[in-house]
Design an enzyme around this catalytic site. Structure first.
Site, PDB file in Angstrom:
ATOM      1  N   GLY A   1       7.761  -3.354  12.803  1.00 19.50           N
ATOM      2  CA  GLY A   1       8.799  -2.338  12.040  1.00 19.50           C
ATOM      3  C   GLY A   1       7.805  -1.193  11.567  1.00 19.50           C
ATOM      4  O   GLY A   1       8.313  -0.007  11.281  1.00 19.50           O
TER       5      GLY A   1
ATOM      6  N   GLU B   1      -9.319 -10.148  12.318  1.00 14.33           N
ATOM      7  CA  GLU B   1      -8.605  -9.198  11.373  1.00 14.33           C
ATOM      8  C   GLU B   1      -9.947  -8.412  10.662  1.00 14.33           C
ATOM      9  O   GLU B   1     -10.981  -9.122  10.313  1.00 14.33           O
ATOM     10  CB  GLU B   1      -7.921  -9.665  10.426  1.00 14.33           C
ATOM     11  CG  GLU B   1      -6.744 -10.124  10.876  1.00 14.33           C
ATOM     12  CD  GLU B   1      -5.779  -9.152  11.312  1.00 14.33           C
ATOM     13  OE1 GLU B   1      -5.336  -8.408  10.954  1.00 14.33           O
ATOM     14  OE2 GLU B   1      -5.705  -9.094  12.875  1.00 14.33           O
TER      15      GLU B   1
ATOM     16  N   ASN C   1       0.570   1.916   6.865  1.00 14.77           N
ATOM     17  CA  ASN C   1       0.394   0.972   5.785  1.00 14.77           C
ATOM     18  C   ASN C   1       0.416   1.832   4.324  1.00 14.77           C
ATOM     19  O   ASN C   1       0.431   1.141   3.491  1.00 14.77           O
ATOM     20  CB  ASN C   1      -1.131   0.349   5.788  1.00 14.77           C
ATOM     21  CG  ASN C   1      -0.745  -0.549   7.235  1.00 14.77           C
ATOM     22  OD1 ASN C   1       0.306  -1.149   7.312  1.00 14.77           O
ATOM     23  ND2 ASN C   1      -1.852  -0.637   7.853  1.00 14.77           N
TER      24      ASN C   1
ATOM     25  N   ARG D   1       0.868  -1.279   0.170  1.00 14.58           N
ATOM     26  CA  ARG D   1       0.084   0.179  -0.127  1.00 14.58           C
ATOM     27  C   ARG D   1       0.778   1.419  -0.010  1.00 14.58           C
ATOM     28  O   ARG D   1       0.444   2.555  -0.166  1.00 14.58           O
ATOM     29  CB  ARG D   1      -0.960  -0.130   1.010  1.00 14.58           C
ATOM     30  CG  ARG D   1      -2.042  -1.023   1.116  1.00 14.58           C
ATOM     31  CD  ARG D   1      -2.526  -1.675   2.437  1.00 14.58           C
ATOM     32  NE  ARG D   1      -1.883  -2.355   3.271  1.00 14.58           N
ATOM     33  CZ  ARG D   1      -2.373  -2.721   4.506  1.00 14.58           C
ATOM     34  NH1 ARG D   1      -3.327  -2.376   5.006  1.00 14.58           N
ATOM     35  NH2 ARG D   1      -1.610  -3.813   5.264  1.00 14.58           N
TER      36      ARG D   1
ATOM     37  N   GLN E   1      13.030 -13.970   6.073  1.00 13.71           N
ATOM     38  CA  GLN E   1      11.532 -14.941   5.898  1.00 13.71           C
ATOM     39  C   GLN E   1      11.459 -14.762   4.267  1.00 13.71           C
ATOM     40  O   GLN E   1      11.081 -13.692   3.605  1.00 13.71           O
ATOM     41  CB  GLN E   1      10.627 -13.784   6.643  1.00 13.71           C
ATOM     42  CG  GLN E   1       8.976 -14.710   6.197  1.00 13.71           C
ATOM     43  CD  GLN E   1       7.717 -13.704   6.821  1.00 13.71           C
ATOM     44  OE1 GLN E   1       8.040 -12.471   6.712  1.00 13.71           O
ATOM     45  NE2 GLN E   1       6.657 -14.393   6.969  1.00 13.71           N
TER      46      GLN E   1
HETATM   47  C1  UD1 Z   1      -1.394  -6.344  11.713  1.00 16.03           C
HETATM   48  C2  UD1 Z   1      -2.375  -7.025  12.696  1.00 16.03           C
HETATM   49  C3  UD1 Z   1      -3.597  -6.415  13.276  1.00 16.03           C
HETATM   50  C4  UD1 Z   1      -3.469  -5.043  13.710  1.00 16.03           C
HETATM   51  C5  UD1 Z   1      -2.315  -4.401  13.090  1.00 16.03           C
HETATM   52  C6  UD1 Z   1      -1.776  -3.177  13.760  1.00 16.03           C
HETATM   53  C7  UD1 Z   1      -2.068  -9.558  11.841  1.00 16.03           C
HETATM   54  C8  UD1 Z   1      -2.612 -10.499  11.139  1.00 16.03           C
HETATM   55  N1  UD1 Z   1      -2.688  -8.401  11.767  1.00 16.03           N
HETATM   56  O1  UD1 Z   1      -2.200  -5.791  10.549  1.00 16.03           O
HETATM   57  O2  UD1 Z   1      -4.285  -7.281  13.911  1.00 16.03           O
HETATM   58  O3  UD1 Z   1      -4.419  -4.456  14.167  1.00 16.03           O
HETATM   59  O4  UD1 Z   1      -0.967  -5.080  12.402  1.00 16.03           O
HETATM   60  O5  UD1 Z   1      -0.903  -2.304  12.985  1.00 16.03           O
HETATM   61  O6  UD1 Z   1      -1.223  -9.729  12.541  1.00 16.03           O
HETATM   62  N2  UD1 Z   1       5.287  -8.554   8.399  1.00 16.03           N
HETATM   63  C9  UD1 Z   1       6.271  -9.667   7.984  1.00 16.03           C
HETATM   64  N3  UD1 Z   1       6.013 -10.596   7.430  1.00 16.03           N
HETATM   65  C10 UD1 Z   1       4.945 -11.089   6.947  1.00 16.03           C
HETATM   66  C11 UD1 Z   1       3.797 -10.188   6.955  1.00 16.03           C
HETATM   67  C12 UD1 Z   1       3.998  -8.967   7.852  1.00 16.03           C
HETATM   68  O7  UD1 Z   1       7.381  -9.479   8.636  1.00 16.03           O
HETATM   69  O8  UD1 Z   1       4.724 -12.055   6.441  1.00 16.03           O
HETATM   70  C13 UD1 Z   1       5.287  -7.257   9.127  1.00 16.03           C
HETATM   71  C14 UD1 Z   1       5.527  -6.202   8.268  1.00 16.03           C
HETATM   72  O9  UD1 Z   1       6.403  -5.815   7.890  1.00 16.03           O
HETATM   73  C15 UD1 Z   1       4.740  -5.120   9.469  1.00 16.03           C
HETATM   74  C16 UD1 Z   1       4.317  -6.068  10.360  1.00 16.03           C
HETATM   75  O10 UD1 Z   1       4.777  -7.423  10.166  1.00 16.03           O
HETATM   76  O11 UD1 Z   1       5.914  -4.562   9.936  1.00 16.03           O
HETATM   77  C17 UD1 Z   1       2.678  -6.310  10.371  1.00 16.03           C
HETATM   78  O12 UD1 Z   1       2.321  -6.392   8.722  1.00 16.03           O
HETATM   79  P1  UD1 Z   1       1.087  -5.712   8.153  1.00 16.03           P
HETATM   80  O13 UD1 Z   1       0.893  -6.656   6.962  1.00 16.03           O
HETATM   81  O14 UD1 Z   1       1.189  -4.434   7.855  1.00 16.03           O
HETATM   82  O15 UD1 Z   1      -0.264  -6.147   8.934  1.00 16.03           O
HETATM   83  P2  UD1 Z   1      -1.570  -5.226   9.232  1.00 16.03           P
HETATM   84  O16 UD1 Z   1      -2.413  -5.697   8.129  1.00 16.03           O
HETATM   85  O17 UD1 Z   1      -1.180  -3.868   9.503  1.00 16.03           O
HETATM   86 CA    CA Z   2       0.285  -2.694   9.395  1.00 17.01          CA
END
Ligand code: UD1
Ligand code: CA
Length: 460
Positions: free
Chosen positions: A107, A157, A230, A15, A79
């Site tokens: 992060g 979610e 995001n 995004r 990862q």
């Molecule tokens: C996530 C949470 C949500 C919460 C929100 C808060 C989950 C499933 N959802 O959603 O409940 O309200 O954060 O901001 O956890 N990342 C990885 N590897 C992956 C996926 C993500 O390292 O495979 C890291 C991203 O870089 C990021 C963080 O995890 O720093 C959160 O991921 P993101 O995809 O932004 O989650 P949200 O949809 O915001």
């Molecule tokens: Ca996020």
């Protein structure tokens, strides 16, 4: 018990619509990830595990800019495929101590601070503790589902939530405290049966609850510090929050900010009393102001120390320089790195100074370039003076003694020295050493041809 921090930073940040990994986008002049790493270190973490993936090499390379003592705490884990937040944490499982407290940070949530995290780390009876936030507009976040007794049941979610669940205002910040034991036992059980077919870390909650273990929440109303980024709109909101928080703190400490909305601190500012900062000033890196320092509108100041009673007039740009007391700089001055200005120095408009040491009471009021120079005290540098410090290959030094008067439009061809008390007549080119108290002039003699008719355009 030691505390290990796991920072999730592998997501690509679709995004953001950017080729730069999301966690490297900057808030207050610093990648979001650096804010999170610094917070982790402020908690005395024994280890900081950073999970990287999308753009992982760039992220790792970027982290080499961090101070060495912070880098020493970091371990990176890759990862390969971004299969979700639980999958990201599972990349670290084999590297966690058998029995340690674990804190998971995101992060992309850069403003969460020690004050919010310390109580979270106090697990008490709980096996898992969530940092949750009561939000005005919970859209996009995971919602906290509780039973009638307010016990936490699970997290759902946004994409998987039904309308009733979407109406819940308590959201998941993403940040959790637990133990390595719990992570090692329950993470492998998480499945990806959801709208995004991802392994959600949020599913850990339900698993732990179902195992009959206690899950609790540290609830906060601080939606500003717990906001995630995001997209670019949220990035600008976070920048705004950060700016406001910094400005408030400085004003509480006594700094006058003419308009806190038009002040940016991208680093740290230490200051004495009675400092005044006008609008649209940007301070970067480490800036130190003494007492009674005034900074005019539109100045950009990076890594500088400015002594008591100095005035920096509008639109001055300065970097890596030390100014002692009672300096007056600008408007429109440019101090490039490596200057030391003693007391009562005046650098005026359109004067550029680089790698120079300038003595007490010396003035360069207008339109000059002073590079690689050592200038004594009470020197007058006339308008348009230029140190010709570069011969196309090397840089050379200009040395000017105390009480020298350099007339306007002088070129000092370095390496060259002008000894104390000497006077250089306007328009001179100085190519060799000028003895003390001498007058030097190099100026073509004027020729006057009387009655000269210059060509003129014929009138139509
Ligand atoms: C996530 C949470 C949500 C919460 C929100 C808060 C989950 C499933 N959802 O959603 O409940 O309200 O954060 O901001 O956890 N990342 C990885 N590897 C992956 C996926 C993500 O390292 O495979 C890291 C991203 O870089 C990021 C963080 O995890 O720093 C959160 O991921 P993101 O995809 O932004 O989650 P949200 O949809 O915001
Ligand atoms: Ca996020």
């Amino acid at each position: 018990m030691s505390c290990e921090v796991i920072i999730l930073a592998a997501g690509m940040g679709k995004r953001m619509h950017s080729s730069l990994p999301k966690v490297l986008h900057q808030v207050a002049g610093k990648p979001m990830l650096f804010h999170v790493i610094e917070t982790a270190c402020s908690l005395n973490a024994s280890k900081v595990h950073v999970v990287v993936g999308h753009g992982g090499e760039i992220v790792k390379e970027y982290c080499k800019k961090l101070p060495q003592d912070i880098q020493n705490l970091l371990t990176f884990h890759t990862q390969e495929k971004q299969l979700g937040t639980a999958h990201a944490v599972s990349c670290v499982l084999n590297y966690l101590n058998q029995d340690s407290k674990c804190l998971v940070l995101y992060g992309d949530t850069p403003l969460v601070n020690k004050e919010l995290l310390e109580p979270l780390l106090d697990l008490g009876e709980s096996s898992l503790k969530l940092l949750t936030v009561i939000m005005q507009n919970p859209f996009g976040y995971g919602r906290i589902i509780r039973d009638e007794e307010q016990n936490i049941l699970r997290i759902v979610e946004e994409k998987d939530a039904n309308p009733q669940e979407k109406a819940i205002h308590e959201i998941n910040s993403g940040i959790i405290a637990t133990s390595s034991k719990i992570l090692k036992q329950y993470l492998p059980k998480i499945q990806n049966l959801n709208a995004q077919q991802e392994y959600y870390l949020t599913d850990l909650t339900e698993l732990v609850v179902k195992a009959g273990l206690k899950v609790s929440a540290q609830v906060t109303y601080d939606e500003k510090r717990t906001a995630g980024v995001n997209n670019k709109i949220q990035l600008s909101e976070i920048e705004n929050t950060y700016r406001t928080l910094q400005a408030q703190k400085l004003m509480e400490e006594g700094v006058t900010l003419i308009d806190p909305k038009r002040f940016d601190l991208r680093g740290t500012l230490t200051h004495g009393q009675d400092c005044i900062i006008d609008v649209n000033v940007i301070l970067e890196g480490e800036v130190e102001l003494g007492n009674n320092v005034t900074i005019g509108a539109g100045c950009i100041i990076k890594n500088c120390k400015i002594g008591d009673n100095s005035i920096i007039s509008p639109y001055t740009i300065m970097e890596d320089s030390t100014l002692k007391v009672h300096n007056t700089i600008g408007p429109f001055a440019r101090l490039r790195p490596g200057n030391v200005l003693e007391d009562e120095v005046h650098i005026g408009n359109f004067v550029e100074v680089k790698k120079s040491h300038i003595g007490l009471g010396t003035k360069a009021g207008h339109l000059s370039y002073l590079g690689d120079s050592e200038i004594g005290k009470d020197v007058n540098i006339g308008a348009g003076t230029i140190t010709c410090n570069y011969d196309g290959a090397n840089k050379h030094k200009t040395i000017i003694g105390d009480d020298v008067f350099v007339g306007s439009d002088t070129q000092l061809v370095a390496p060259v020295e002008v000894k104390e008390g000497a006077t250089i007549g306007a328009g001179s080119t100085v190519t060799r050493e000028i003895p003390a108290h001498a007058l030097m002039v190099s100026r073509a003699r004027p020729r006057i041809l009387e009655g000269y008719e210059r060509p003129r355009k014929e009138k139509k």
